[in-house]
Scaffold this motif. Structure first.
Motif, PDB file in Angstrom:
ATOM      1  N   PRO A 224      36.871  44.962  36.472  1.00 42.55           N
ATOM      2  CA  PRO A 224      36.787  44.812  35.016  1.00 42.55           C
ATOM      3  C   PRO A 224      37.395  43.480  34.573  1.00 42.55           C
ATOM      4  O   PRO A 224      38.048  42.786  35.364  1.00 42.55           O
ATOM      5  CB  PRO A 224      37.614  45.994  34.514  1.00 42.55           C
ATOM      6  CG  PRO A 224      38.643  46.190  35.578  1.00 42.55           C
ATOM      7  CD  PRO A 224      37.937  45.907  36.869  1.00 42.55           C
ATOM      8  N   PRO A 225      37.204  43.093  33.310  1.00 42.91           N
ATOM      9  CA  PRO A 225      37.737  41.821  32.808  1.00 42.91           C
ATOM     10  C   PRO A 225      39.244  41.658  32.980  1.00 42.91           C
ATOM     11  O   PRO A 225      39.740  40.537  33.116  1.00 42.91           O
ATOM     12  CB  PRO A 225      37.357  41.859  31.326  1.00 42.91           C
ATOM     13  CG  PRO A 225      36.120  42.688  31.297  1.00 42.91           C
ATOM     14  CD  PRO A 225      36.351  43.766  32.305  1.00 42.91           C
ATOM     15  N   SER A 226      39.989  42.771  32.992  1.00 41.35           N
ATOM     16  CA  SER A 226      41.438  42.680  33.151  1.00 41.35           C
ATOM     17  C   SER A 226      41.829  42.189  34.541  1.00 41.35           C
ATOM     18  O   SER A 226      42.971  41.787  34.758  1.00 41.35           O
ATOM     19  CB  SER A 226      42.091  44.042  32.899  1.00 41.35           C
ATOM     20  OG  SER A 226      41.596  45.017  33.814  1.00 41.35           O
ATOM     21  N   LYS A 227      40.876  42.186  35.473  1.00 40.93           N
ATOM     22  CA  LYS A 227      41.121  41.734  36.843  1.00 40.93           C
ATOM     23  C   LYS A 227      40.430  40.399  37.118  1.00 40.93           C
ATOM     24  O   LYS A 227      39.945  40.152  38.221  1.00 40.93           O
ATOM     25  CB  LYS A 227      40.630  42.785  37.837  1.00 40.93           C
ATOM     26  CG  LYS A 227      41.250  44.166  37.664  1.00 40.93           C
ATOM     27  CD  LYS A 227      42.733  44.149  37.965  1.00 40.93           C
ATOM     28  CE  LYS A 227      43.331  45.554  37.823  1.00 40.93           C
ATOM     29  NZ  LYS A 227      44.799  45.553  38.039  1.00 40.93           N
ATOM     30  N   PHE A 230      40.708  38.336  40.345  1.00 38.81           N
ATOM     31  CA  PHE A 230      39.952  38.723  41.528  1.00 38.81           C
ATOM     32  C   PHE A 230      38.796  37.756  41.768  1.00 38.81           C
ATOM     33  O   PHE A 230      38.448  37.453  42.922  1.00 38.81           O
ATOM     34  CB  PHE A 230      39.416  40.143  41.348  1.00 38.81           C
ATOM     35  CG  PHE A 230      38.785  40.749  42.575  1.00 38.81           C
ATOM     36  CD1 PHE A 230      39.511  41.573  43.419  1.00 38.81           C
ATOM     37  CD2 PHE A 230      37.452  40.509  42.869  1.00 38.81           C
ATOM     38  CE1 PHE A 230      38.922  42.132  44.545  1.00 38.81           C
ATOM     39  CE2 PHE A 230      36.851  41.068  43.987  1.00 38.81           C
ATOM     40  CZ  PHE A 230      37.588  41.877  44.830  1.00 38.81           C
ATOM     41  N   VAL A 231      38.186  37.261  40.693  1.00 33.93           N
ATOM     42  CA  VAL A 231      37.048  36.350  40.792  1.00 33.93           C
ATOM     43  C   VAL A 231      37.433  35.085  41.542  1.00 33.93           C
ATOM     44  O   VAL A 231      36.658  34.576  42.364  1.00 33.93           O
ATOM     45  CB  VAL A 231      36.537  35.984  39.384  1.00 33.93           C
ATOM     46  CG1 VAL A 231      35.391  34.989  39.472  1.00 33.93           C
ATOM     47  CG2 VAL A 231      36.100  37.232  38.648  1.00 33.93           C
ATOM     48  N   TYR A 232      38.631  34.573  41.291  1.00 31.18           N
ATOM     49  CA  TYR A 232      39.071  33.327  41.902  1.00 31.18           C
ATOM     50  C   TYR A 232      39.714  33.554  43.271  1.00 31.18           C
ATOM     51  O   TYR A 232      39.623  32.702  44.161  1.00 31.18           O
ATOM     52  CB  TYR A 232      40.067  32.638  40.964  1.00 31.18           C
ATOM     53  CG  TYR A 232      39.516  32.459  39.569  1.00 31.18           C
ATOM     54  CD1 TYR A 232      38.502  31.543  39.315  1.00 31.18           C
ATOM     55  CD2 TYR A 232      40.004  33.214  38.497  1.00 31.18           C
ATOM     56  CE1 TYR A 232      37.977  31.383  38.038  1.00 31.18           C
ATOM     57  CE2 TYR A 232      39.489  33.055  37.218  1.00 31.18           C
ATOM     58  CZ  TYR A 232      38.475  32.145  37.001  1.00 31.18           C
ATOM     59  OH  TYR A 232      37.950  31.998  35.745  1.00 31.18           O
ATOM     60  N   TYR A 238      33.582  39.181  45.257  1.00 28.87           N
ATOM     61  CA  TYR A 238      33.164  39.450  43.874  1.00 28.87           C
ATOM     62  C   TYR A 238      31.651  39.310  43.734  1.00 28.87           C
ATOM     63  O   TYR A 238      30.997  40.159  43.102  1.00 28.87           O
ATOM     64  CB  TYR A 238      33.866  38.495  42.913  1.00 28.87           C
ATOM     65  CG  TYR A 238      33.390  38.627  41.485  1.00 28.87           C
ATOM     66  CD1 TYR A 238      33.647  39.779  40.745  1.00 28.87           C
ATOM     67  CD2 TYR A 238      32.657  37.596  40.882  1.00 28.87           C
ATOM     68  CE1 TYR A 238      33.199  39.911  39.440  1.00 28.87           C
ATOM     69  CE2 TYR A 238      32.207  37.720  39.575  1.00 28.87           C
ATOM     70  CZ  TYR A 238      32.477  38.879  38.858  1.00 28.87           C
ATOM     71  OH  TYR A 238      32.026  39.014  37.575  1.00 28.87           O
ATOM     72  N   LYS A 239      31.072  38.275  44.330  1.00 28.31           N
ATOM     73  CA  LYS A 239      29.636  38.070  44.237  1.00 28.31           C
ATOM     74  C   LYS A 239      28.870  39.214  44.904  1.00 28.31           C
ATOM     75  O   LYS A 239      27.832  39.660  44.412  1.00 28.31           O
ATOM     76  CB  LYS A 239      29.251  36.743  44.895  1.00 28.31           C
ATOM     77  CG  LYS A 239      29.657  35.519  44.085  1.00 28.31           C
ATOM     78  CD  LYS A 239      29.217  34.233  44.762  1.00 28.31           C
ATOM     79  CE  LYS A 239      29.623  33.018  43.951  1.00 28.31           C
ATOM     80  NZ  LYS A 239      29.203  31.752  44.610  1.00 28.31           N
ATOM     81  N   ILE A 240      29.392  39.696  46.020  1.00 33.31           N
ATOM     82  CA  ILE A 240      28.749  40.816  46.720  1.00 33.31           C
ATOM     83  C   ILE A 240      28.794  42.073  45.858  1.00 33.31           C
ATOM     84  O   ILE A 240      27.795  42.791  45.713  1.00 33.31           O
ATOM     85  CB  ILE A 240      29.435  41.082  48.077  1.00 33.31           C
ATOM     86  CG1 ILE A 240      29.158  39.916  49.029  1.00 33.31           C
ATOM     87  CG2 ILE A 240      28.942  42.395  48.690  1.00 33.31           C
ATOM     88  CD1 ILE A 240      29.950  39.996  50.326  1.00 33.31           C
ATOM     89  N   LEU A 241      29.965  42.342  45.267  1.00 29.63           N
ATOM     90  CA  LEU A 241      30.112  43.521  44.411  1.00 29.63           C
ATOM     91  C   LEU A 241      29.202  43.435  43.187  1.00 29.63           C
ATOM     92  O   LEU A 241      28.606  44.433  42.780  1.00 29.63           O
ATOM     93  CB  LEU A 241      31.569  43.681  43.978  1.00 29.63           C
ATOM     94  CG  LEU A 241      32.565  44.055  45.082  1.00 29.63           C
ATOM     95  CD1 LEU A 241      33.988  44.064  44.543  1.00 29.63           C
ATOM     96  CD2 LEU A 241      32.218  45.414  45.679  1.00 29.63           C
TER      97      LEU A 241
END
Length: 274
Positions: A224-227, A230-232, A238-241
């Protein structure tokens, strides 16, 4: 963001404080940006040219302005004075003639003096601040044209991402959404109650005059946006998910189990015989 009658002043204060930096926070969050685009793509399938839209919990008008630029006419409502104030500044600055706004709780929609609209829209969990969805939905039939649509983006009880708290020894936190009495939310130094609603709850609240047309998950498997960190930290994961999310988000159970779900219903009132 919207409110229970008893929490009116609390939520007004919290989101009015947030309004000062709401747009900055929104734009810098890559997950939220993708989510917002997913919501837009979902709604685009049901909008007609120059539709009239009633938006609930409009915030600073990010979505309202998006739809206005597409040629639609929007009446935006929000309970937070600060949010509406920011939107009014945007309307004046951009000379937008197809957006109107009102400071109003979504539990008081009967106070609106408007013609029935083509679309009712509520984004990113605003309705999760009411302890009874029918306090809001009871007004929809009179506000929506027959054949019109309702799209609600709400937080359901089952969120697989939150269940990961189990592995950190926080079982109570992992399943907090199942609390029927709601959970305490904290924002800008203010505390108010948040409730979680599944598809069954939404169907029941809307009643027999509304037919489910489409549902999909927002963040069924991806964070979610609060995490956003995780993207960085794990960009490939992240791309796989996200890729998996895209494949499964419209299928059961992932169109019911996610951080948020997008649900669209059509207003199909029964025809009364003479």
């Amino acid at each position: 963001m919207e409110v229970l009658h008893s929490d009116f002043e609390i939520v007004n204060r919290a989101f009015s404080k947030q309004s000062e930096h709401y747009d900055i926070d929104d734009l810098k969050n890559p997950i939220l940006t993708k989510w917002r685009n997913q919501v837009y793509a979902h709604i685009k399938k049901f909008l007609k040219p120059t539709s009239t839209i009633l938006e609930l919990n409009s915030g600073t008008g990010i979505d309202a302005i998006h739809f206005a630029k597409q040629g639609h006419f929007i009446h935006a409502t929000d309970v937070a004075e600060g949010m509406i104030s920011q939107l009014r500044k945007k309307i004046a600055k951009r000379a937008l003639l197809n957006i109107f706004c009102t400071q109003l709780s979504f539990e008081k929609l009967d106070q609106l003096s408007i013609e029935p609209v083509d679309y009712i829209f509520s984004n990113f969990g605003g309705l999760n601040c009411t302890d009874d969805l029918t306090k809001v939905t009871q007004h929809f039939s009179s506000l929506l044209k027959p054949g019109g649509y309702v799209t609600l983006v709400i937080m359901p009880p089952v969120c697989l991402w939150e269940w990961l708290w189990i592995f950190k020894g926080h079982g109570k936190k992992a399943f907090r959404r199942f609390n029927k009495n709601g959970i305490t939310a904290h924002l800008e130094g203010e505390y108010f109650t948040t409730y979680y609603y599944g598809m069954h709850d939404v169907k029941k609240a809307l009643g027999k005059n509304f037919t489910l047309i489409s549902a999909e998950g927002l963040g069924a498997l991806s964070p979610p946006p609060s995490k956003e960190g995780f993207v960085y930290q794990y960009p490939r994961v992240y791309k796989i998910l996200r890729r998996i999310d895209k494949r499964v988000r419209k299928s059961f159970p992932f169109n019911r189990w996610a951080d948020h779900i997008i649900v669209t219903f059509q207003h199909t009132p029964s025809i009364k015989k003479p």
